[in-house]
Write a protein that holds these residues in place. Structure first.
Motif, mmCIF file in Angstrom:
data_model
loop_
_atom_site.group_PDB
_atom_site.id
_atom_site.type_symbol
_atom_site.label_atom_id
_atom_site.label_comp_id
_atom_site.label_asym_id
_atom_site.label_seq_id
_atom_site.Cartn_x
_atom_site.Cartn_y
_atom_site.Cartn_z
ATOM 1 N N ILE A 229 -19.981 1.479 -1.724
ATOM 2 C CA ILE A 229 -19.837 1.071 -0.636
ATOM 3 C C ILE A 229 -18.320 0.149 -0.521
ATOM 4 N N LEU A 230 -18.541 -0.741 -1.176
ATOM 5 C CA LEU A 230 -17.538 -2.052 -1.219
ATOM 6 C C LEU A 230 -16.197 -1.486 -1.653
ATOM 7 N N ILE A 231 -16.290 -0.385 -2.852
ATOM 8 C CA ILE A 231 -14.765 -0.109 -3.344
ATOM 9 C C ILE A 231 -14.286 0.974 -2.139
ATOM 10 N N LEU A 232 -15.098 1.748 -1.630
ATOM 11 C CA LEU A 232 -14.766 2.814 -0.745
ATOM 12 C C LEU A 232 -14.173 1.957 0.748
ATOM 13 N N ALA A 233 -14.667 0.816 0.844
ATOM 14 C CA ALA A 233 -14.309 -0.134 2.009
ATOM 15 C C ALA A 233 -12.988 -0.431 1.583
ATOM 16 N N ALA A 234 -12.760 -0.816 0.520
ATOM 17 C CA ALA A 234 -11.401 -1.346 0.429
ATOM 18 C C ALA A 234 -10.539 -0.144 0.062
ATOM 19 N N VAL A 235 -10.713 0.942 -0.310
ATOM 20 C CA VAL A 235 -9.775 2.172 -0.240
ATOM 21 C C VAL A 235 -9.433 2.169 1.192
ATOM 22 N N PHE A 236 -10.231 2.226 1.973
ATOM 23 C CA PHE A 236 -9.991 2.433 3.467
ATOM 24 C C PHE A 236 -9.171 1.152 3.854
ATOM 25 N N SER A 237 -9.343 0.200 3.788
ATOM 26 C CA SER A 237 -8.466 -1.106 4.013
ATOM 27 C C SER A 237 -7.043 -0.832 3.631
ATOM 28 N N TRP A 238 -6.893 -0.656 2.070
ATOM 29 C CA TRP A 238 -5.580 -0.674 1.867
ATOM 30 C C TRP A 238 -4.566 0.398 2.328
ATOM 31 N N PHE A 239 -5.365 1.760 2.485
ATOM 32 C CA PHE A 239 -4.707 2.765 2.975
ATOM 33 C C PHE A 239 -4.340 2.701 4.418
ATOM 34 N N PHE A 240 -5.146 1.846 5.143
ATOM 35 C CA PHE A 240 -4.924 1.558 6.438
ATOM 36 C C PHE A 240 -3.887 0.764 6.683
ATOM 37 N N ALA A 241 -3.468 -0.018 5.686
ATOM 38 C CA ALA A 241 -2.295 -0.948 5.645
ATOM 39 C C ALA A 241 -1.230 -0.376 5.221
ATOM 40 N N VAL A 242 -1.224 0.510 4.267
ATOM 41 C CA VAL A 242 0.065 0.902 3.664
ATOM 42 C C VAL A 242 0.489 2.279 4.478
ATOM 43 N N ASN A 243 -0.303 3.150 4.931
ATOM 44 C CA ASN A 243 -0.112 4.061 5.624
ATOM 45 C C ASN A 243 0.818 3.760 6.806
ATOM 46 N N ALA A 244 0.390 2.833 7.437
ATOM 47 C CA ALA A 244 0.867 2.408 8.772
ATOM 48 C C ALA A 244 2.369 2.134 8.453
ATOM 49 N N PRO A 388 2.651 -7.622 9.794
ATOM 50 C CA PRO A 388 1.380 -8.482 9.960
ATOM 51 C C PRO A 388 0.024 -7.689 10.097
ATOM 52 N N TYR A 389 0.042 -6.545 10.491
ATOM 53 C CA TYR A 389 -0.967 -5.801 10.776
ATOM 54 C C TYR A 389 -1.292 -5.360 9.217
ATOM 55 N N ALA A 390 -0.187 -4.659 8.790
ATOM 56 C CA ALA A 390 -0.527 -4.297 7.447
ATOM 57 C C ALA A 390 -0.930 -5.405 6.299
ATOM 58 N N SER A 391 -0.416 -6.598 6.354
ATOM 59 C CA SER A 391 -0.945 -7.644 5.491
ATOM 60 C C SER A 391 -2.323 -8.030 5.984
ATOM 61 N N LEU A 392 -2.794 -7.863 7.107
ATOM 62 C CA LEU A 392 -4.192 -8.209 7.340
ATOM 63 C C LEU A 392 -5.048 -7.462 6.726
ATOM 64 N N PHE A 393 -4.815 -6.164 6.761
ATOM 65 C CA PHE A 393 -5.760 -5.018 5.938
ATOM 66 C C PHE A 393 -5.873 -5.000 4.656
ATOM 67 N N LEU A 394 -4.609 -5.572 3.861
ATOM 68 C CA LEU A 394 -4.467 -5.747 2.559
ATOM 69 C C LEU A 394 -5.374 -7.086 2.277
ATOM 70 N N ALA A 395 -5.260 -7.885 2.868
ATOM 71 C CA ALA A 395 -6.203 -8.977 2.825
ATOM 72 C C ALA A 395 -7.674 -8.590 2.582
ATOM 73 N N LEU A 396 -8.305 -7.859 3.702
ATOM 74 C CA LEU A 396 -9.456 -7.414 3.658
ATOM 75 C C LEU A 396 -9.846 -6.749 2.512
ATOM 76 N N ALA A 397 -8.907 -5.796 2.153
ATOM 77 C CA ALA A 397 -9.078 -4.982 0.660
ATOM 78 C C ALA A 397 -9.422 -5.817 -0.509
ATOM 79 N N PHE A 398 -8.603 -6.828 -0.512
ATOM 80 C CA PHE A 398 -8.724 -8.014 -1.492
ATOM 81 C C PHE A 398 -10.252 -8.245 -1.636
ATOM 82 N N VAL A 399 -10.602 -8.822 -0.479
ATOM 83 C CA VAL A 399 -12.143 -9.378 -0.341
ATOM 84 C C VAL A 399 -12.963 -8.355 -0.648
#
Length: 418
Positions: A229-244, A388-399
């Protein structure tokens, strides 16, 4: 046996032809579609919805065809029939998107987009799952590096044709779409003639290591589920950032950075792709040496820093953008090469399609939602908010990746980190 100790590089490159065709189409589609929609006067919110609609198809159909292919038995194997049908249908219909885009026919363009995305999703999960089907777990980071390398080469061809032919109102804007279709069919022929899936699966039956992994169908433990679940949450977050950024970069360069030409942003994305290609194999090796989790954390940091810096630019600066996208490309490769193997690490060879579906559901859900969210935010504020939007979700992916080691038992921890 010798094959147990070495990755079959040649076969892995041939399997990568499928990913070559996938990335070839997506890069042309993602870059040109927003520009066509801009020409039609479509607002960013609606534009985001249209760009997200293709990913909605992916959410619905990638897991479905992944599971169906797990259970399929034919003379060609379980993945190959889906790859053949999906590739041919997508290649035949993709140029029509460019035709309707040039004609300014929004309705026709949307209808054909829906068809193309359906055809692509028929074979995406089966194509990706073919690699773990025939590769021992300990070799999958390097194998996935090769697969991504092939995808990156597809991206280079895509951006190269965009830079050469996608200009102004010229009729040559249809050429990238035609090139994509031709190369997709060439890639399909290479894969089908060089990778005899049925024969490989018979050979695997003689390989005790891979056979044991395929027969391991034990349900996930609670700790394994938490990690997944944590890995998939990270996948979601970095694609949320980069795809934007990928979705709105073409219009961002013109509106915010005052780029002199609508296709100049493709130069930076081409650099991003080339940089990632150069890192795919080293990222696979690095993931094997220091662990996939550590490599991904490093990769997230290397994408976050350039995105955060890019926010402060208000004029197009080629040297600066090239430098930033080189670093981001290195980071993106480090993430992608090692993340998919972390997910299918928890699968057996017999249900790799199912876990591939999990991975792509997370990534595609992110890519479905993020164009709508960032499009809405940009309409309500300004396009400056993109980075800034993309950076925020990259930070979440890191967590999320940082926490993914919590709740993982010692045996699983060693497996994922290997």
């Amino acid at each position: 046996m010798e094959r147990e100790n070495k990755l079959n590089y040649k076969r892995t490159f041939y399997i990568g032809c499928a990913f070559f065709t996938i990335m070839l189409l997506w890069q042309v589609y993602n870059y040109t579609t927003p520009l066509f929609l801009d020409d039609m006067g479509v607002k960013d919110t609606l534009k985001g919805i249209i760009m997200a609609a293709d990913n909605l198809f992916a959410i619905l159909f990638i897991p479905l065809f992944g599971i169906i292919s797990d259970k399929t038995k034919t003379k060609l194997g379980k993945r190959t029939p889906f790859i053949i049908v999906g590739t041919i249908l997508a290649a035949l219909t993709f140029p029509i998107i460019g035709y309707f885009g040039m004609r300014g026919n929004l309705v026709g363009m949307i209808i054909v987009i829906a068809l193309v995305l359906l055809f692509m999703n028929i074979y995406r999960a089966p194509a990706v799952a073919l690699m773990p089907d025939v590769t021992p777990k300990r070799h999958r980071s390097l194998a996935n590096g090769i697969i991504n390398l092939m995808g990156g080469i597809g991206g280079i061809f895509a951006y190269g044709t965009i830079i050469m032919f996608f200009k102004g109102e010229s009729i040559t804007r249809i050429i990238p779409f035609i090139v994509v279709s031709v190369l997709m069919l060439v890639g399909l022929v290479i894969l089908v003639t060089k990778v005899k899936e049925k024969n490989i699966l018979v050979e695997i039956e003689e390989d005790e290591e891979v056979k044991g992994e395929m027969e391991n169908l034990n349900p996930l433990s609670k700790k394994e589920k938490i990690s997944l679940i944590l890995i998939l949450a990270a996948v979601f977050s970095w694609f949320f950032a980069v795809n934007a950024v990928e979705t709105f970069w073409s219009v961002y360069t013109v509106d915010i950075l005052n780029a002199p030409d609508t296709n100049i942003g493709a130069t930076a994305l081409l650099i991003f792709t080339v940089s990632a290609i150069g890192m795919y194999l080293p990222a696979g090796i690095l993931g094997t040496k220091i662990g996939r989790r550590k490599t991904i954390l490093l990769g997230i940091s290397l994408v976050f820093i350039p995105f955060a810096i890019a926010f402060f630019f208000r004029e197009w600066n080629l040297i600066a953008m090239v430098a930033l996208f080189i670093v981001a490309g290195i980071g993106w490769a480090s993430i992608n090469v090692n993340s998919y193997p972390m997910v299918v690490e928890l699968a057996s060879g017999k249900n790799a399609g199912k876990f591939t579906g999990f991975y792509y559901t997370a990534s595609m859900l992110a890519q479905t939602l993020t164009p709508v969210f960032i499009g809405y935010l940009m309409d309500k504020t300004t396009r400056v908010i993109l980075f800034p939007y993309a950076s925020l979700f990259l930070a979440l992916a890191f967590v999320f990746i940082f926490l993914s080691s919590i709740g993982v038992d010692k045996k699983l921890g060693k497996t994922i980190e290997a």
